[in-house]
Scaffold this active site. Structure first.
Site, mmCIF file in Angstrom:
data_model
loop_
_atom_site.group_PDB
_atom_site.id
_atom_site.type_symbol
_atom_site.label_atom_id
_atom_site.label_comp_id
_atom_site.label_asym_id
_atom_site.label_seq_id
_atom_site.Cartn_x
_atom_site.Cartn_y
_atom_site.Cartn_z
ATOM 1 N N LYS A 106 111.512 48.519 -5.925
ATOM 2 C CA LYS A 106 112.808 47.873 -6.138
ATOM 3 C C LYS A 106 112.837 46.589 -5.333
ATOM 4 O O LYS A 106 112.197 46.496 -4.285
ATOM 5 C CB LYS A 106 113.951 48.790 -5.664
ATOM 6 C CG LYS A 106 115.286 48.520 -6.331
ATOM 7 C CD LYS A 106 115.271 49.056 -7.742
ATOM 8 C CE LYS A 106 116.549 49.122 -8.449
ATOM 9 N NZ LYS A 106 116.464 49.868 -9.709
ATOM 10 N N GLY A 218 133.241 54.611 -18.894
ATOM 11 C CA GLY A 218 132.496 53.370 -18.663
ATOM 12 C C GLY A 218 131.965 52.844 -19.974
ATOM 13 O O GLY A 218 130.816 53.110 -20.334
ATOM 14 N N GLY A 220 130.647 50.215 -21.171
ATOM 15 C CA GLY A 220 129.885 48.966 -21.016
ATOM 16 C C GLY A 220 128.636 49.052 -21.861
ATOM 17 O O GLY A 220 128.640 49.671 -22.933
HETATM 18 P P1 NAD Z 1 128.089 47.664 -17.522
HETATM 19 O O1 NAD Z 1 128.590 46.798 -16.438
HETATM 20 O O2 NAD Z 1 127.707 47.063 -18.821
HETATM 21 O O3 NAD Z 1 129.170 48.811 -17.844
HETATM 22 C C1 NAD Z 1 129.887 49.503 -16.871
HETATM 23 C C2 NAD Z 1 131.238 49.865 -17.469
HETATM 24 O O4 NAD Z 1 131.933 50.696 -16.545
HETATM 25 C C3 NAD Z 1 132.144 48.652 -17.742
HETATM 26 O O5 NAD Z 1 132.724 48.775 -19.006
HETATM 27 C C4 NAD Z 1 133.220 48.767 -16.655
HETATM 28 O O6 NAD Z 1 134.473 48.257 -17.087
HETATM 29 C C5 NAD Z 1 133.285 50.271 -16.499
HETATM 30 N N1 NAD Z 1 133.933 50.683 -15.247
HETATM 31 C C6 NAD Z 1 133.902 50.081 -14.032
HETATM 32 N N2 NAD Z 1 134.682 50.748 -13.177
HETATM 33 C C7 NAD Z 1 135.199 51.785 -13.855
HETATM 34 C C8 NAD Z 1 136.082 52.830 -13.524
HETATM 35 N N3 NAD Z 1 136.585 52.934 -12.291
HETATM 36 N N4 NAD Z 1 136.399 53.720 -14.475
HETATM 37 C C9 NAD Z 1 135.880 53.634 -15.725
HETATM 38 N N5 NAD Z 1 135.059 52.657 -16.094
HETATM 39 C C10 NAD Z 1 134.723 51.749 -15.174
HETATM 40 O O7 NAD Z 1 126.860 48.468 -16.883
HETATM 41 P P2 NAD Z 1 125.728 49.322 -17.624
HETATM 42 O O8 NAD Z 1 124.488 48.505 -17.722
HETATM 43 O O9 NAD Z 1 126.274 49.968 -18.834
HETATM 44 O O10 NAD Z 1 125.445 50.418 -16.507
HETATM 45 C C11 NAD Z 1 126.314 51.514 -16.290
HETATM 46 C C12 NAD Z 1 125.649 52.519 -15.389
HETATM 47 O O11 NAD Z 1 124.435 52.941 -15.964
HETATM 48 C C13 NAD Z 1 125.293 51.990 -13.987
HETATM 49 O O12 NAD Z 1 125.395 53.036 -13.060
HETATM 50 C C14 NAD Z 1 123.836 51.613 -14.153
HETATM 51 O O13 NAD Z 1 123.163 51.622 -12.908
HETATM 52 C C15 NAD Z 1 123.366 52.714 -15.059
HETATM 53 N N6 NAD Z 1 122.140 52.366 -15.767
HETATM 54 C C16 NAD Z 1 122.149 51.412 -16.742
HETATM 55 C C17 NAD Z 1 120.961 51.092 -17.363
HETATM 56 C C18 NAD Z 1 120.935 50.081 -18.473
HETATM 57 O O14 NAD Z 1 119.845 49.915 -19.077
HETATM 58 N N7 NAD Z 1 122.028 49.429 -18.823
HETATM 59 C C19 NAD Z 1 119.760 51.729 -16.986
HETATM 60 C C20 NAD Z 1 119.796 52.716 -15.998
HETATM 61 C C21 NAD Z 1 120.996 53.020 -15.389
#
Ligand code: NAD
Length: 416
Positions: A106, A218, A220
């Site tokens: 990392k 979430g 996202g």
């Molecule tokens: P993102 O920023 O696109 O989405 C996160 C979402 O969570 C957003 O819609 C945000 O509004 C929402 N959020 C924030 N605070 C919140 C709350 N209190 N209650 C409800 N929703 C809330 O991020 P992402 O890439 O989708 O990643 C999300 C999680 O998945 C993270 O923990 C990340 O480490 C993990 N992750 C993502 C990937 C990837 O490829 N995108 C890979 C491994 C792990």
């Protein structure tokens, strides 16, 4: 509060617990608890106003017994070496549990990307690569995007590395744009991998998913793909979703496509027509079949875990469940697919990107998805078998599978 504790201390507690259950010797346990290499770098960057700012960066290669280190680069204002260490440790187990021949790494730079112009970002990306160039490469360590870094930043980093080596090295970094050696299928890989594990989990425990409901905390990147893929691949119905501004619920179902469109237009799921508002705690407690935590860490706590009614939890987010909540969920007999198994689809397709770069031959989308399915299915089965054999939760079993593979590799190499 769990989130105020040193993240590397928490990571080590998990290793010690697994090492004890596996009966590992003292030296093996100690090496598993120790990062193999840490590099701290100072990065002088010329800013647009003519001044020079010095940024602090890190790269940690936690364990390379199973192969070159692999892990993202975070650009984060409050980055610390402890977080980077803990995340590099988790990457070691994540690569191991899906059985890809890579170790854990990392990187991080202390900075606020929102305050940097594009040209400053480019100079920072290039400075970081110049500083860590001696320790990265396809046979050493392959970085990728993470929090606040993206495909464009990876492209600059790859270009800088190629300038230093004066050779083509697309595989030095993954998460690149398709035009310069990225892989098809990387966009939805995390959620897709998670959905495959839900399918396998349902099979293993005799749960019929067709027509059943799911809720997404979430909405996202990972959460939106989880919604569409649950509909597409599992025949499920999304009934609730939330983001940082609030949540929506409609027991009759919400079409994922419509909700994504609505969120794109309005910046939130709140106010989606035909749905009623729900708080995040209410969403967690809905009577659904599958719950996808896909937001942040420590969202499921001892305060709200008691209300959970679902049959399967698929942790797409990293660390969404506190250890106290874990115990409550376990006692309820809910099947929890732990984070570094559930969200390993992303790193698996990153590994496929490395393979394609090495071959200089690019796979079709169907090939990527088929191979991802194979890896995730095999990983779930290994974890499920371990949980049966040792009578432990899927989370404990995932640690046992992953740590045993790393310990075996260290033994075979004669390190311990
Ligand atoms: P993102 O920023 O696109 O989405 C996160 C979402 O969570 C957003 O819609 C945000 O509004 C929402 N959020 C924030 N605070 C919140 C709350 N209190 N209650 C409800 N929703 C809330 O991020 P992402 O890439 O989708 O990643 C999300 C999680 O998945 C993270 O923990 C990340 O480490 C993990 N992750 C993502 C990937 C990837 O490829 N995108 C890979 C491994 C792990």
């Amino acid at each position: 509060m769990a989130n105020e504790r040193n993240p590397f201390t928490i990571a080590k507690e998990r290793i010690l617990k697994a090492a004890k259950m596996l009966g590992l010797d003292e030296a093996t346990t100690q090496l598993l608890c120790t990062p193999q290499r840490e590099v701290w770098v100072a990065l002088p960057v010329k800013m647009d106003d003519g001044s020079t700012r010095i940024f602090q960066g890190f790269r940690v290669q936690y364990n390379t017994a199973r192969g070159p280190a692999k892990g993202g680069i975070r650009w984060f204002p409050t980055e610390t070496i402890d977080t980077v260490r803990a995340l590099s440790c988790w990457m070691t187990w994540k690569c191991s549990v899906v059985d890809i021949p890579l170790g854990g790494g990392k990187g991080g730079v202390i900075c606020n990307p929102k305050e940097l112009s594009n040209t400053e970002k480019e100079r920072l990306a290039r400075a970081y690569v110049r500083a860590i160039a001696p320790i990265i490469g396809i046979t050493k360590d392959v970085p990728a995007p993470d929090v606040y870094t993206n495909g464009q930043i990876m492209a600059w980093m790859m270009d800088e590395y190629e300038k230093i080596t004066m050779e083509s090295h697309p595989g030095v970094i993954t998460g690149k744009p398709l035009e310069i050696g990225g892989s098809k299928g990387r966009g939805d890989a995390t959620a897709r991998g998670g959905v495959y594990t839900v399918r396998e989990c349902a099979k293993a425990y005799g749960i019929d998913l067709k027509g059943k409901t799911c809720a997404i905390q979430g909405f996202g990147n990972a959460g939106q793909f989880a919604a569409t893929l649950s509909e597409e691949l599992l025949g499920m119905k999304v009934v609730a979703a939330s983001d940082s501004k609030g949540g929506v619920y409609n027991p009759n179902g919400i079409a994922a496509k419509d909700l994504i469109e609505y969120k794109e237009k309005n910046g939130t799921v709140v106010g989606f027509p035909g749905a009623q508002p729900v708080t995040n705690d209410e969403l967690i407690g809905l009577d659904v079949c599958v719950l996808f935590p896909a937001a942040l860490e420590n969202m499921i706590t001892e305060e709200n875990a008691g209300s959970i009614k679902c049959q399967i939890i698929c942790e797409l987010a990293n660390g969404p469940t506190t250890p106290e909540a874990d115990a409550i969920i376990d006692a309820k007999g809910i099947h929890l697919i732990p984070d570094y198994l559930a969200n390993a689809g992303g790193v698996t397709v990153s590994y496929f990107e490395q393979c394609q770069n090495a071959q200089n031959y690019y796979w079709e989308l169907e090939d990527v998805q088929k191979r991802l399915d194979q890896k995730m299915t095999n990983a779930f089965k290994a974890v499920y078998e371990m949980s049966k054999a040792k009578n432990v939760s899927l989370r404990d079993a995932a640690y046992l599978v992953a740590i045993k593979r790393v310990a075996d590799a260290m033994k075979l190499r004669g390190w311990v």
